[in-house]
Structure formats: structure tokens, C-alpha cells
Design an enzyme around this catalytic site. Structure first.
Site, PDB file in Angstrom:
ATOM      1  N   HIS A  51      -5.802   2.807   1.024  1.00 50.29           N
ATOM      2  CA  HIS A  51      -5.078   3.970   1.547  1.00 50.29           C
ATOM      3  C   HIS A  51      -5.836   4.704   2.659  1.00 50.29           C
ATOM      4  O   HIS A  51      -5.259   5.055   3.685  1.00 50.29           O
ATOM      5  CB  HIS A  51      -4.777   4.966   0.432  1.00 50.29           C
ATOM      6  N   ASP A 111       0.909  -1.139   0.000  1.00 46.89           N
ATOM      7  CA  ASP A 111       0.000   0.000   0.000  1.00 46.89           C
ATOM      8  C   ASP A 111       0.949   1.189   0.000  1.00 46.89           C
ATOM      9  O   ASP A 111       1.573   1.492   1.026  1.00 46.89           O
ATOM     10  CB  ASP A 111      -0.877   0.015   1.260  1.00 46.89           C
ATOM     11  N   HIS A 112       1.100   1.846  -1.123  1.00 43.44           N
ATOM     12  CA  HIS A 112       2.203   2.813  -1.229  1.00 43.44           C
ATOM     13  C   HIS A 112       2.023   3.995  -0.277  1.00 43.44           C
ATOM     14  O   HIS A 112       2.980   4.688   0.029  1.00 43.44           O
ATOM     15  CB  HIS A 112       2.434   3.255  -2.676  1.00 43.44           C
TER      16      HIS A 112
HETATM   17  C1  BG6 Z   1      -3.397   4.551  -6.427  1.00 41.60           C
HETATM   18  C2  BG6 Z   1      -4.686   4.622  -7.170  1.00 41.60           C
HETATM   19  O1  BG6 Z   1      -3.398   3.495  -5.513  1.00 41.60           O
HETATM   20  O2  BG6 Z   1      -3.205   5.790  -5.733  1.00 41.60           O
HETATM   21  C3  BG6 Z   1      -4.721   5.792  -8.122  1.00 41.60           C
HETATM   22  O3  BG6 Z   1      -4.877   3.419  -7.897  1.00 41.60           O
HETATM   23  C4  BG6 Z   1      -4.402   7.057  -7.381  1.00 41.60           C
HETATM   24  O4  BG6 Z   1      -5.980   5.899  -8.760  1.00 41.60           O
HETATM   25  C5  BG6 Z   1      -3.135   6.913  -6.571  1.00 41.60           C
HETATM   26  O5  BG6 Z   1      -4.237   8.087  -8.346  1.00 41.60           O
HETATM   27  C6  BG6 Z   1      -2.914   8.130  -5.703  1.00 41.60           C
HETATM   28  O6  BG6 Z   1      -1.630   8.052  -5.154  1.00 41.60           O
HETATM   29  P1  BG6 Z   1      -0.844   9.352  -4.699  1.00 41.60           P
HETATM   30  O7  BG6 Z   1       0.419   8.830  -4.105  1.00 41.60           O
HETATM   31  O8  BG6 Z   1      -0.630  10.182  -5.924  1.00 41.60           O
HETATM   32  O9  BG6 Z   1      -1.738  10.034  -3.726  1.00 41.60           O
END
Ligand code: BG6
Length: 496
Positions: free
Chosen positions: A242, A179-180
Site C-alpha cells: 500500500h 492491493d485494496h
Molecule cells: C491490510 C493489512 O492490507 O490493510 C491490515 O493486512 C491493515 O493489517 C489493512 O489493517 C488496512 O486497510 P485500511 O483500508 O483499513 O487502511
């Protein structure tokens, strides 16, 4: 497993010709390499299309920022990248991959350590995991780890099925579900802010906190991802993972130790305490939105239904706002409001902790009541913390005025903080799974969001599109808080 304290591994990236590999993984590995965090390693890029190792190395080279580095470094770096053209359903293709892996293991002294990174279409996750075992790739002398990108299933049922498949080849502690958001500097900082400061933790409960607001808004639309997004929507794409992860970190009890198991078990308890919604309650607690056309930075942009690969009558939500109740001793009665969406006014992820009003207001501000204290955690694009207080306005009268105490991460840590992927990849190579999602968290999150998607999928939302591109979402999202006597703190006015 380690020599000189530096982790060693062969990294196999499935989906090596894809966007994620190019944009995030190769640059992250390169950063780790230039920082001297990786010494003995090699990478096999695995993908369907035929490609020579030389062409693959050129693609890797093009994906990394090399301006400050000597070409020698870059050439050494890319020389560790190999390519294997692969058929995910064919055992002989896995056997050939294994031969290459063994050869590289010997050449680079990788001690039999293997990381399998699945950065590709999720429908193949299970098949690949099964083949890895069946065709001998998981039979290693060192460690074996599976890194798996989202989506982890489409709902609880499919997630259980997928988990079962990958568990045939990897044990839970060998599975690193990405989960980045958990790799973001300020998301990791939530725990530290909470548990390393005597001034917050005593107030961190329903006696002093009025509500918590978590916003993650994006300016971009769905771009080229219409096909995926039509089946996903904002609920599965952002909330199930997230948003709920951030809520878990905000609401969890202090762990008894900073170990992976202790931290995860506290997060799991929060997810278990989430008040489940009955079908008839879903629309009282959650609001869905879909963007129509509008203007962003002065330019006209199309509505969601006009995007490529999107149904002209699509019922898919591109915005979600929700009120979560955590039914435990600490949080009973405190709403956690979340909202996320595409094509909104700003790219911003922020957490606002709104404290309760003081019992009696002795001071006044011209034309206003006293502002509540806020603690704002800026996750992105700026990183920092702001504490909103009231202080005396300079002058004769005892008049109060809002003041802000700011901490900006940029100022303290100099240039860039490392990218989320870089940190997560390094954690995985070192065997630290704390910032990855445990199966129990995945399962509980799905079981919570499944109730909402069931209702939304079975009722067409007649008001779609219900927010204009370039705005902060539908009116109903504001009403969700107004019902409780609150409002969304405008994220753009809260910048550090
Ligand atoms: C991803 C989603 O997990 O997170 C995308 O699949 C989204 O749709 C992205 O744009 C948002 O990540 P960040 O790091 O730009 O907030």
C-alpha cells in the site's frame, strides 16, 4: 464476452467461508447487483468445510445490508450462489468443481467467462493455480482471470516462486493482484489531481516541493491475526504494497495515455528509481516500532507482546517510518517520508505535500514564521483535498494568517463512495487491470523492502516495545524528520 454492455462471468471464490468473503466480497457483489452492473452472473463459494448450498446462501444473505431492498431482490441474488466443499490438493475435487461450473455456465449463459478469486491462506495460491490448469478449469471458451489477495510472497524469492507457479496457468494480463488501496476513491484521485490541474503539475518537482509525507495509521491492534502478523510485521503488511503504491502514484511521470500499460509502466519507473539501501544505511533511513500497552479512547489496551499468538519476546515491528529517496530528475533531493502502524492515535490515511518556503518573507504572523503551503490529500476516513495558503488577516496590519481551501468528497458525491472492493471487483469483471499490481511492481517493491527486513530480522531491537498504544509511534520516527529540518504534520490537526 458482453451482452447489453454488461459483463458476464462465473465467479469462483476460494475461501468463501472466510472473513474477507463475508465482510467485503459478498457485499460488493451485492452492491454491483443492486446497481444493475451485473446481470448474468453466478458465484461458486469454494472452501474446505462441508456446507450445503442453502446454508451458504443464508450466510451470504446475512453478510449483506439489505435494509432498503425488497426480499425478492435478495432472494434472486442469493439464488445465484452455490457451494462446493473442496480439497485444494485433490484433483477429483477440481473435476467436480468444473462440472458444477459448466452446469452453471449453461444455466446462466455465462459465455465461458471465469473469475477465480483466491481469498484464502497464501500457501495454497500456487497449488490451486496449478490444479486449475491441470484439472481443466482454465480451459474455457471465454476469459479466465485470477484474482489474488496479498501477501504475494513473503520476500522477492518466494514471490518469484509463486509467480512462476501461477504463470503456468494464467498469463500476466490474466492475473489481478489485489492491493485494496488502489481501489480507494482518493488514491485513484491522486492521478486526477496531479494531471488534470494546471496549477499543480508545474510545481510537482524538486524545485518547489520540500518533502512529501504519507501516513497510514490505525487504531486497531493485530486482533486475531497474531500468527500471520508475527511473520509479516508492518513492513510486509503495509509498506511493501500500500505505502509504496501510493508513493508510486505521487511520484510517477504523466502517462502518455490513460491505459493500463502506460500507467503501470510509469509506476514501475518510480520503483526502479527508489534509492536502494545498503545494510548499514537501513537504520538511518528506516525506523521500526512495536506498541506497548496504553490507552485508546480511555480504555486500557494490551501491548503487542501480550496479544494472542504473539511471541512474548517478539521482534516484529508494528510500526514503520521511513525516508525514501527517488533518484530521478524530478525528485532528486526530495524526501518522501512514510509511516504506518497499528495501535496509533488515529485511524487516518493522509498525504501531505509540503511546498518549499517562498524566497523572501515580507509578512509575518504573530509569534510565528510564515507557514509553508501544504496540499493535503485525505484518503480516509474523510475523503477530500485541502490547500493550505497564507492570506491577509482582517484588520489594519499587513499580517498574514493561514487559510484553508477545502474540498470534501462527501459533500460533492452525496452519500458513500463505493467501497474499494466493489470497484476492484467490477474492474476485474470488465477486464481493466489498471488498479491491480503488475508483477514488475511486486518484484521491485520486494527487492526494496527485503534489504530492510534482512537487517531487522538479524538484529533484535532492544528498545521494543518503544511506543505506547494510542500515540503516533516512537520518538525515533520524529527524529528521522528532525534530522532533515522537518517534522510530521499532525494528521489529526489536518482534518477536512
Ligand atoms: C491490510 C493489512 O492490507 O490493510 C491490515 O493486512 C491493515 O493489517 C489493512 O489493517 C488496512 O486497510 P485500511 O483500508 O483499513 O487502511
Amino acid at each position: 464476452m458482453k451482452q447489453n454492455g454488461k459483463p458476464t462471468a462465473l465467479i469462483m471464490i476460494f475461501g468463501a467461508t472466510g472473513d474477507l468473503a463475508k465482510r467485503k466480497l459478498f457485499p460488493s457483489i451485492y452492491n454491483l447487483y443492486t446497481k444493475g452492473k451485473l446481470e448474468r452472473f453466478a458465484v461458486i463459494g469454494v472452501a474446505r468445510r462441508p456446507l450445503s448450498t442453502k446454508d451458504f446462501q443464508t450466510a451470504v444473505k446475512n453478510s449483506i445490508q439489505t435494509s432498503n431492498d425488497s426480499p425478492a431482490d435478495v432472494n434472486d441474488f442469493i439464488s445465484r450462489f452455490y457451494y462446493h466443499s473442496h480439497d485444494v490438493t485433490d484433483s477429483s475435487s477440481y473435476t467436480a468443481l468444473n462440472q458444477l461450473a459448466e452446469e452453471l455456465d449453461g444455466n446462466y449463459s455465462l459465455e465461458g467467462n471465469r473469475i477465480f478469486y483466491l481469498a484464502m491462506a497464501p500457501e495454497f495460491f500456487g497449488t490451486i493455480a496449478e490444479h486449475l490448469k491441470k484439472d481443466g478449469l482454465t480451459n474455457v471458451r471465454g476469459f479466465k482471470r485470477l484474482v489474488i489477495e496479498k501477501p504475494f510472497g513473503h520476500d522477492l524469492e518466494s514471490a518469484i516462486a509463486l509467480n512462476k507457479q501461477i504463470r503456468t496457468a494464467f498469463s500476466e494480463n490474466e492475473i489481478y493482484r489485489i492491493d485494496h488501496y488502489l481501489g480507494k476513491e482518493m488514491v485513484q484521485n491522486i492521478e486526477v489531481i496531479r494531471f488534470a490541474n494546471a496549477i499543480f503539475e508545474p510545481l510537482w518537482n524538486n524545485r518547489y516541493i520540500a518533502n512529501i509525507q504519507v501516513t497510514s495509521s490505525e487504531i486497531l491492534g493485530v486482533e486475531e491475526r497474531g500468527r500471520y502478523y508475527e511473520k509479516s510485521g508492518a513492513l510486509r503488511d503495509m509498506v511493501q504494497n500500500h505505502m509504496l503504491q501510493m508513493v508510486a502514484l505521487l511520484a510517477m511521470e504523466p502517462p502518455i495515455r490513460l491505459t493500463t500499460d502506460e500507467i503501470r509502466s510509469e509506476k514501475v519507473k518510480v520503483l526502479r528509481a527508489l534509492r536502494p539501501l545498503k545494510a548499514e544505511e537501513v537504520n538511518d533511513y528506516f525506523v521500526r516500532g512495536q506498541y506497548g500497552s496504553g490507552k485508546i479512547n480511555g480504555e486500557k489496551v494490551p501491548g503487542y507482546r501480550e496479544e494472542p499468538m504473539v511471541d512474548k519476546e517478539s521482534n516484529t515491528e508494528t510500526f514503520v517510518a521511513g525516508k525514501l529517496m527517488i533518484d530521478n530528475f524530478r525528485w532528486a533531493g526530495v524526501p518522501f517520508y512514510i509511516r504506518t502502524g497499528k495501535r496509533m492515535k488515529a485511524k487516518s490515511t493522509k498525504i501531505v505535500i509540503q511546498f518549499k518556503d517562498i524566497p523572501m518573507n515580507l509578512y509575518y504572523q504573530t509569534d510565528q514564521t510564515l507557514n509553508p503551503n501544504l496540499l493535503v490529500i485525505h484518503i480516509q476516513p474523510e475523503e477530500g483535498i485541502t490547500l493550505h495558503l497564507n492570506a491577509k488577516k482582517a484588520g489594519q496590519n499587513m499580517e498574514a494568517t493561514p487559510v484553508k481551501l477545502n474540498f470534501s468528497n462527501k459533500g460533492a458525491d452525496g452519500m458513500n463512495t463505493p467501497e474499494a472492493y466493489e470497484k476492484l471487483l467490477y474492474d476485474c469483471i470488465r477486464g481493466d487491470a489498471t488498479n491491480f499490481t503488475h508483477w514488475d511492481e511486486v518484484a521491485l517493491s520486494w527487492s526494496f523492502t527485503d534489504k530492510i527486513s534482512e537487517v531487522w530480522e538479524n538484529t533484535k531491537e532492544a528498545s521494543f516495545p518503544n511506543y505506547q498504544a494510542g500515540t503516533m509511534g516512537p520518538k525515533a520516527a520524529d527524529e528521522l524528520l528532525e534530522k532533515d529540518g522537518f517534522f510530521w504534520w499532525p494528521v489529526t490537526d489536518l482534518d477536512v
